[in-house]
Design a protein around this motif. Structure first.
Motif, PDB file in Angstrom:
ATOM      1  N   GLU A  96      37.644  25.902  38.253  1.00 22.59           N
ATOM      2  CA  GLU A  96      36.598  26.753  37.713  1.00 22.59           C
ATOM      3  C   GLU A  96      37.287  27.688  36.742  1.00 22.59           C
ATOM      4  N   VAL A  98      37.041  30.814  34.556  1.00 23.87           N
ATOM      5  CA  VAL A  98      36.218  32.023  34.438  1.00 23.87           C
ATOM      6  C   VAL A  98      36.708  32.854  33.254  1.00 23.87           C
ATOM      7  N   ARG A 100      36.107  36.577  31.345  1.00 22.94           N
ATOM      8  CA  ARG A 100      35.547  37.910  31.610  1.00 22.94           C
ATOM      9  C   ARG A 100      35.701  38.813  30.395  1.00 22.94           C
ATOM     10  N   GLY A 105      32.245  41.998  39.738  1.00 20.87           N
ATOM     11  CA  GLY A 105      32.422  41.030  40.823  1.00 20.87           C
ATOM     12  C   GLY A 105      33.797  41.052  41.452  1.00 20.87           C
ATOM     13  N   SER A 106      34.343  39.838  41.659  1.00 24.27           N
ATOM     14  CA  SER A 106      35.594  39.722  42.411  1.00 24.27           C
ATOM     15  C   SER A 106      36.753  40.425  41.705  1.00 24.27           C
ATOM     16  N   ASP A 135      37.756  28.538  47.072  1.00 32.15           N
ATOM     17  CA  ASP A 135      37.981  28.615  45.612  1.00 32.15           C
ATOM     18  C   ASP A 135      39.042  29.663  45.236  1.00 32.15           C
ATOM     19  N   ASP A 181      30.562  38.038  32.151  1.00 35.84           N
ATOM     20  CA  ASP A 181      31.544  37.013  32.549  1.00 35.84           C
ATOM     21  C   ASP A 181      30.804  35.711  32.827  1.00 35.84           C
ATOM     22  N   PHE A 182      31.536  34.625  32.949  1.00 36.02           N
ATOM     23  CA  PHE A 182      30.905  33.333  33.245  1.00 36.02           C
ATOM     24  C   PHE A 182      31.950  32.342  33.721  1.00 36.02           C
ATOM     25  N   LYS A 183      31.434  31.259  34.337  1.00 34.24           N
ATOM     26  CA  LYS A 183      32.294  30.209  34.885  1.00 34.24           C
ATOM     27  C   LYS A 183      32.013  28.886  34.167  1.00 34.24           C
ATOM     28  N   ASP A 203      22.898  31.352  36.950  1.00 36.64           N
ATOM     29  CA  ASP A 203      23.681  31.119  38.181  1.00 36.64           C
ATOM     30  C   ASP A 203      25.173  31.278  37.930  1.00 36.64           C
ATOM     31  N   THR A 204      25.595  30.995  36.710  1.00 38.09           N
ATOM     32  CA  THR A 204      27.042  30.902  36.436  1.00 38.09           C
ATOM     33  C   THR A 204      27.538  31.963  35.449  1.00 38.09           C
ATOM     34  N   CYS A 205      26.631  32.832  35.002  1.00 39.59           N
ATOM     35  CA  CYS A 205      27.015  33.901  34.066  1.00 39.59           C
ATOM     36  C   CYS A 205      26.572  35.248  34.640  1.00 39.59           C
ATOM     37  N   ARG A 206      27.273  36.318  34.304  1.00 36.18           N
ATOM     38  CA  ARG A 206      26.715  37.660  34.504  1.00 36.18           C
ATOM     39  C   ARG A 206      26.148  38.105  33.166  1.00 36.18           C
ATOM     40  N   ARG A 226      22.320  37.659  44.894  1.00 37.56           N
ATOM     41  CA  ARG A 226      23.471  38.021  45.740  1.00 37.56           C
ATOM     42  C   ARG A 226      23.284  39.385  46.380  1.00 37.56           C
TER      43      ARG A 226
HETATM   44  N1  UDP Z   1      30.935  32.011  39.356  1.00 38.88           N
HETATM   45  C1  UDP Z   1      30.265  30.813  39.540  1.00 38.88           C
HETATM   46  N2  UDP Z   1      30.584  30.030  40.621  1.00 38.88           N
HETATM   47  C2  UDP Z   1      31.522  30.383  41.517  1.00 38.88           C
HETATM   48  C3  UDP Z   1      32.209  31.611  41.331  1.00 38.88           C
HETATM   49  C4  UDP Z   1      31.885  32.392  40.237  1.00 38.88           C
HETATM   50  O1  UDP Z   1      29.410  30.441  38.733  1.00 38.88           O
HETATM   51  O2  UDP Z   1      31.779  29.618  42.466  1.00 38.88           O
HETATM   52  C5  UDP Z   1      30.602  32.851  38.198  1.00 38.88           C
HETATM   53  C6  UDP Z   1      29.864  34.121  38.591  1.00 38.88           C
HETATM   54  O3  UDP Z   1      28.462  33.933  38.530  1.00 38.88           O
HETATM   55  C7  UDP Z   1      30.331  35.110  37.558  1.00 38.88           C
HETATM   56  C8  UDP Z   1      31.752  34.642  37.202  1.00 38.88           C
HETATM   57  O4  UDP Z   1      31.815  33.272  37.605  1.00 38.88           O
HETATM   58  O5  UDP Z   1      29.530  35.026  36.391  1.00 38.88           O
HETATM   59  C9  UDP Z   1      32.846  35.434  37.888  1.00 38.88           C
HETATM   60  O6  UDP Z   1      32.593  35.460  39.274  1.00 38.88           O
HETATM   61  P1  UDP Z   1      33.508  36.346  40.248  1.00 38.88           P
HETATM   62  O7  UDP Z   1      34.879  35.789  40.302  1.00 38.88           O
HETATM   63  O8  UDP Z   1      33.380  37.777  39.892  1.00 38.88           O
HETATM   64  O9  UDP Z   1      32.953  36.043  41.682  1.00 38.88           O
HETATM   65  P2  UDP Z   1      31.708  36.621  42.473  1.00 38.88           P
HETATM   66  O10 UDP Z   1      31.686  38.090  42.306  1.00 38.88           O
HETATM   67  O11 UDP Z   1      30.544  35.931  41.850  1.00 38.88           O
HETATM   68  O12 UDP Z   1      31.982  36.182  43.870  1.00 38.88           O
END
Ligand code: UDP
Length: 248
Positions: A96, A98, A100, A105-106, A135, A181-183, A203-206, A226
């Motif tokens: 994945e 990512v 930013r 988030g994480s 992950d 951010d996005f994945k 689902d995959t972007c902030r 979430r």
């Molecule tokens: N993300 C995703 N799938 C995953 C993990 C993250 O689409 O399994 C996307 C998430 O929506 C965000 C970006 O990747 O836009 C960064 O996510 P982050 O690492 O901050 O993790 P999270 O806070 O979503 O657990």
């Protein structure tokens, strides 16, 4: 229950948390069905977002076409219905990627960086796509040791991710949305070429609404689900409307 009826000849290849992958009559092409099912926190939280499948499918199609026009190859073929996409068959790189632009988030949880801190140049991170291991974030050395991608592929993935970020950040800006951010996920075709795969969606972007300053009200993405912020469906529809209204 999954209401989607695939063609009788289709074989289910894989069912993930948000999509189901089927074979088609053409061995080079697969059919993706986008589900309304939503999960978060490694599937510990589950729910449904009505209309999500169609939003994610339509938005991904629009953004893949935008990116194709900017020289980024993708797996998109076409969308025969509102919630299905035909894609080129590729072998998925189990990473994945990512990108930013703003800390959230994480990244905030793991580094203590304050939510909203601008990241310039943008951060590119690689996570191992493995639910059983949660992950994990990979270092360059771990990537090399694990042999998940060649050093040349890692270099290409980073360059493609940054190029995609440039194109998408500009596009969302024109929609009045900040791409936080996005994945991304990538696949390799038979000739060894890297293609952008999977989806690009709320689902995959902030995505933050530039018209709002309140840290909860501005959220237009899966963080509404979430973090139980409410109005999840409306936020997804609003993003899609703005994206489809923005031609390129
Ligand atoms: N993300 C995703 N799938 C995953 C993990 C993250 O689409 O399994 C996307 C998430 O929506 C965000 C970006 O990747 O836009 C960064 O996510 P982050 O690492 O901050 O993790 P999270 O806070 O979503 O657990």
């Amino acid at each position: 229950m999954d209401a989607f009826e695939p063609p009788a000849s289709a074989e289910k290849l894989y069912e993930g948390k948000a999509k189901i992958l089927y074979t088609t009559d053409d061995p080079e092409i697969l059919l993706t069905y986008f589900k309304d099912d939503a999960t978060a926190f490694n599937a510990q939280k589950r729910g449904t977002i009505a209309g999500k499948g169609e939003v994610n499918c339509a938005m991904s199609q629009h953004l893949f076409r935008l990116l194709e026009g900017q020289g980024v190859p993708t797996h998109l073929v076409d969308c025969p219905t509102a919630d299905t996409m035909r894609v080129r068959r590729v072998s998925i790189v189990p990473l994945e990627v990512v990108v930013r632009n703003i800390a959230a988030g994480s990244l905030c949880q793991q580094t203590g960086l304050e939510l909203g801190t601008p990241l310039d140049p943008p951060l590119v991170e690689f996570y191992f796509k493995n639910d059983a291991l949660g992950d994990p974030l990979l270092t360059d050395d771990r990537l090399r040791v694990m042999g998940l991608a060649t050093p040349d592929q890692v270099h290409q993935l980073r360059e493609m991710a940054l190029r995609i970020n440039q194109v998408l950040s500009d596009f969302f800006d024109q929609c009045g949305i900040t791409l936080v951010d996005f994945k991304l996920e990538f696949g390799v075709d038979d000739s060894g070429r890297l293609l952008l795969a999977d989806e690009i969606s709320p689902d995959t972007c902030r995505l933050w609404n530039q018209a709002e300053t309140d840290p909860n009200r501005r959220v237009m993405d899966k963080d509404r689900f979430r973090r139980d912020l409410g109005d999840v469906e409306a936020a997804y529809q609003q993003v899609l409307q703005r994206v489809l209204a923005q031609s390129f």
